[in-house]
Design an enzyme around this catalytic site. Structure first.
Site, mmCIF file in Angstrom:
data_model
loop_
_atom_site.group_PDB
_atom_site.id
_atom_site.type_symbol
_atom_site.label_atom_id
_atom_site.label_comp_id
_atom_site.label_asym_id
_atom_site.label_seq_id
_atom_site.Cartn_x
_atom_site.Cartn_y
_atom_site.Cartn_z
ATOM 1 N N SER A 1 -16.122 7.663 8.885
ATOM 2 C CA SER A 1 -15.035 6.698 8.701
ATOM 3 C C SER A 1 -13.689 7.276 9.131
ATOM 4 O O SER A 1 -13.375 8.444 8.857
ATOM 5 C CB SER A 1 -14.946 6.276 7.237
ATOM 6 O OG SER A 1 -16.038 5.474 6.877
ATOM 7 N N ASP B 1 -7.528 -2.239 9.056
ATOM 8 C CA ASP B 1 -8.013 -0.989 8.455
ATOM 9 C C ASP B 1 -7.482 0.210 9.240
ATOM 10 O O ASP B 1 -8.213 0.866 9.995
ATOM 11 C CB ASP B 1 -9.542 -1.003 8.431
ATOM 12 C CG ASP B 1 -10.118 0.140 7.601
ATOM 13 O OD1 ASP B 1 -9.334 0.841 6.938
ATOM 14 O OD2 ASP B 1 -11.354 0.310 7.627
ATOM 15 N N HIS C 1 -9.112 2.395 4.628
ATOM 16 C CA HIS C 1 -10.075 2.288 3.521
ATOM 17 C C HIS C 1 -10.508 3.652 2.976
ATOM 18 O O HIS C 1 -11.169 3.725 1.938
ATOM 19 C CB HIS C 1 -11.306 1.487 3.972
ATOM 20 C CG HIS C 1 -12.317 2.284 4.738
ATOM 21 N ND1 HIS C 1 -12.380 2.289 6.114
ATOM 22 C CD2 HIS C 1 -13.312 3.110 4.330
ATOM 23 C CE1 HIS C 1 -13.365 3.073 6.510
ATOM 24 N NE2 HIS C 1 -13.953 3.573 5.441
#
Length: 745
Positions: free
Chosen positions: A676, A553, A505
């Site tokens: 992330s 992901d 992502h």
């Protein structure tokens, strides 16, 4: 009557005090134990680059006098030894003495090649930097062995069987061999000598380098380069005994003994990171020797069990701590070896006994005062193991004796004589205290031979700047910047020399490789190929009320140039690989066993790495909620505004995700946007295994780029479960011929 006399003697002795006015030191500080009574000790401290003369300590004797009382204590400048001779060249400057910061410059005459260090600097521990400078003309059978600074050498013929001998200038102490012989293989017997001041200590960094390079000659680790210069190596199926010998005499004291135990436990943990399983024998000694762990114990090759035995052993187990009977400790080793040989002989495997590599780690804070000369016992051990007796097969590789002198009251010649003497290896060390020994063990695994060992992190007390501390503590973190539409910051982990693992992502579907910047250890690595899991599709669940889906992901970045592993750039341990199998002590077990070992509890302790300030990272402790504990994650997700129209919350929070967060049983620190792609890690002893990738959360915990405190009960963070995407990782890396060894399912 005899009892009455004894009591009278003790009472008189206790009444004696030493004059505290004789204690002060000029230019420094001091502490006094026990108020100046008999047995009191004075410890002197001097400013940087100075040392206390005449000694680091004084003791109050029964006659009411301090040791060396007639000599006034004063802090003097640290001096490095001066050269006595330099064969085949010259040096400058010539001075009567050299203090900290002074530099010597060596130059060889025409026709000679310079080996070693051409420039050497006097360091604050009274040792010269670098290596002995040698002017080599290649005209002899053996190379020139050199003359260390502070020493003089007799013997200039380097033919086979030729000998050279060394003496240190007056006032210096010799470590290493005072005589060396030119051997048939063109090496010199023994260890290069060094001449040291009495106040010289080895610093933990240099001890780690010397000790590790010696130990690693006998230990096989993953992906080592060829080391054919050593005739015998201890491979993963090899045999090794490790004897740890702890001084528990009165002078050590309970606090220092506990510190020595902690240092020993750390060493055992470090050795467990190698691909071997040695048998341990731990001996504690004062007036007598006590076996904490014996070679014959069925769990003596189980690092965890050995550590537990050591934890359970108490300082007060020695009723009499008055003596320092080093010979008794070595005799205990001798008896354990005899017993082990008999056991092998009984099983018809006596030949195997002679293949065992024996390592002795002797730690002491003072010289022996009872039991006789320990060197005589060492001779028995050496003869029993047939070490250095036969010229055609000296078997030197089967015994390494390392002696660690701790503190200021060390008999330096004694510890030097007990230690092994091997060419290009060091076995005698003098450390300032037991804390320095622990620091050295922390540094032990950072040698180049184990830089590719996965999941290593260096937690130690060495004073370094915060940025470097972040790099050595989290050397597997990669920083990723994407600049295609705006700027996006993410993290990743080093899987191998060419691959970075991160989250899908972080990238737009049309991002180009040249828009992706990967930074590892401050260096820029261009991206060659970008791989996204084929099932990752953010809009795949719009019809279910999920505006953005995060299933699968995961992404892999293949780099154009190889990451050179170092103390600040190492691979992470990835589940279902051979490296993690070694960490979990499950050789030969399938991938499924890793998931059971790492994620079997309903609340699993884990960590993620957060960047709180620019270039400064820290570890955040969280609990992975599984089983019945996972229900709270689903309930929390239902209350998220973005998921309010979702009929079945498990469409959003599928089994692809691991979950942390909430306020019960403890408040989990929150993940922030810039985290992330970073790893969710489970710690196994001193190694880290990645089980997840930071993906998404129910609450944004960032304000103006800074993390805010977790206060919302419905806040949860979700991570892509590595086990769910392992087949894709395996196929992608194998198709690229990358060097990770994966396990079967």
């Amino acid at each position: 009557m005899m009892l009455l006399l004894l009591i009278t003697h003790v009472s008189v002795s206790l009444a004696v005090e030493c004059d505290l006015t004789k204690v002060p030191i000029i230019g420094g500080n001091y502490t006094v134990s026990n108020g100046g009574n008999v047995g009191s000790k004075v410890d002197y401290q001097c400013p940087k680059w100075k040392y206390p003369h005449p000694k680091y300590t004084r003791e109050c004797l029964y006659n009411g006098l301090w040791t060396d009382q007639k000599i006034k204590a004063v802090c003097k400048d640290v001096r490095c030894p001066k050269p006595v001779e330099f064969e085949g060249g010259d040096y400058e400057p010539w001075q009567n003495f050299y203090t900290v910061g002074d530099t010597l410059n060596f130059e060889c005459y025409t026709g000679f090649e310079t080996k070693g260090s051409q420039n050497r600097t006097c360091q604050e521990n009274a040792k010269w930097s670098g290596e002995t400078t040698i002017c080599e003309d290649y005209n002899s059978y053996c190379p020139n062995p050199g003359t260390p600074i502070g020493a003089s050498k007799s013997g200039t013929s380097y033919k086979m069987e030729g000998k050279v001998s060394y003496t240190c200038q007056q006032g210096l102490v010799m470590f290493g061999s005072n005589e060396r012989k030119c051997l048939e293989d063109k090496t010199w017997s023994g260890t290069e000598p060094s001449c040291r001041q009495w106040y010289t200590y080895d610093n933990p960094k240099e001890v780690a380098k010397s000790f590790s390079s010696s130990m690693l000659e006998n230990v096989d680790t993953t992906n080592l380069e060829d080391r054919s210069d050593r005739s015998v190596q201890i491979l993963k199926d090899g045999l090794m005994n490790i004897f740890i010998v702890l001084d528990t005499s009165k002078s050590v004291g309970e606090e220092k003994f506990e510190e020595a135990k902690e240092a020993s436990k750390l060493f055992i943990e470090k050795m467990a990171d190698y691909d071997i399983k040695p048998r341990y024998c731990i001996i504690s000694y004062a007036s007598v020797a006590i076996a904490v762990v014996s070679l014959r114990d069925p769990d003596s090759n189980d690092a965890e069990a050995v550590t537990k035995h050591l934890e359970d052993f108490q300082y007060n187990n020695h009723a009499d701590k008055q003596g320092t009977n080093t010979r008794a400790a070595l005799h205990s080793i001798y008896e354990h070896l005899i017993e082990q040989e008999l056991a092998y002989e009984k099983e018809g495997k006596k030949a195997d006994f002679m293949k065992i590599h024996n390592v002795i780690l002797l730690m002491t804070d003072g010289k022996f005062n009872m039991g006789g000369d320990p060197r005589e016992e060492m001779k028995l051990i050496i003869r029993f193991l047939d070490i250095g007796i036969r010229t055609e097969n000296p078997r030197l590789e089967y015994l390494d004796v390392y002696v660690f002198g701790l503190g200021s009251d060390i008999d330096q010649p004694e510890i030097n004589e007990l230690a092994s003497k091997k060419d290009k290896e060091v076995h005698t060390f003098h450390l300032e205290n037991v804390n320095k020994m622990k620091e050295f063990f922390e540094l032990m695994l950072d040698e180049s031979d184990v830089l590719d060992t996965c999941g290593l992190s260096k937690y130690h007390s060495v004073e370094v700047d915060e940025k470097l501390r972040s790099l050595v503590m989290f050397p597997w973190i990669a920083k990723i910047t994407i600049t295609s539409s705006g700027v996006q910051y993410c993290k990743g982990t080093i899987l191998s020399p060419y691959f970075i693992l991160t989250a899908a992502h972080c990238f737009h579907l049309d991002d180009k490789n040249q828009k992706i910047q990967v930074i590892v250890d401050g260096k820029d690595y261009p991206v060659k190929n970008f791989y996204r899991h084929p099932k990752y599709d953010p809009i795949s669940k719009v019809d279910k009320g999920i505006k953005r889906a995060f299933d699968y992901d995961i992404a892999l970045l293949e780099l154009t140039k190889k990451i050179e592993f170092s103390a600040t750039a190492r691979p992470i341990c990835l589940s279902c690989t051979m490296g993690t199998a070694q960490v979990l002590k499950q050789p030969g077990a399938p991938c499924s066993s890793h998931e059971k070992a790492l994620l079997s509890e309903e609340e699993v302790k884990a960590v993620f790495i957060a960047e709180e300030k620019s270039d400064l990272m820290e570890e955040m402790n969280v609990l992975i909620k599984r089983g019945s504990k996972r229900h709270a994650c689903l309930d929390a997700a239902k209350k998220t505004p973005e998921l309010k129209d979702v009929t079945n919350i498990e469409d959003a929070v599928s089994d692809q995700f691991l979950c942390t967060g909430g306020l019960i049983p403890v408040v989990d620190p929150p993940v922030c946007k810039g985290d992330s792609g970073g790893p969710l890690l489970v710690q196994v002893k001193r190694r880290y295994v990645q089980v997840g990738i930071i993906s998404w959360g129910t609450v944004d915990h960032c304000e103006k780029g800074k993390r805010v405190k977790q206060t919302k009960s419905n806040a949860r963070d979700f991570y892509q479960d590595i086990f769910k995407v392992m087949p894709w990782i395996k196929k992608t890396l194998e198709d690229s011929n990358e060097s990770l060894t994966f396990l079967p399912n």
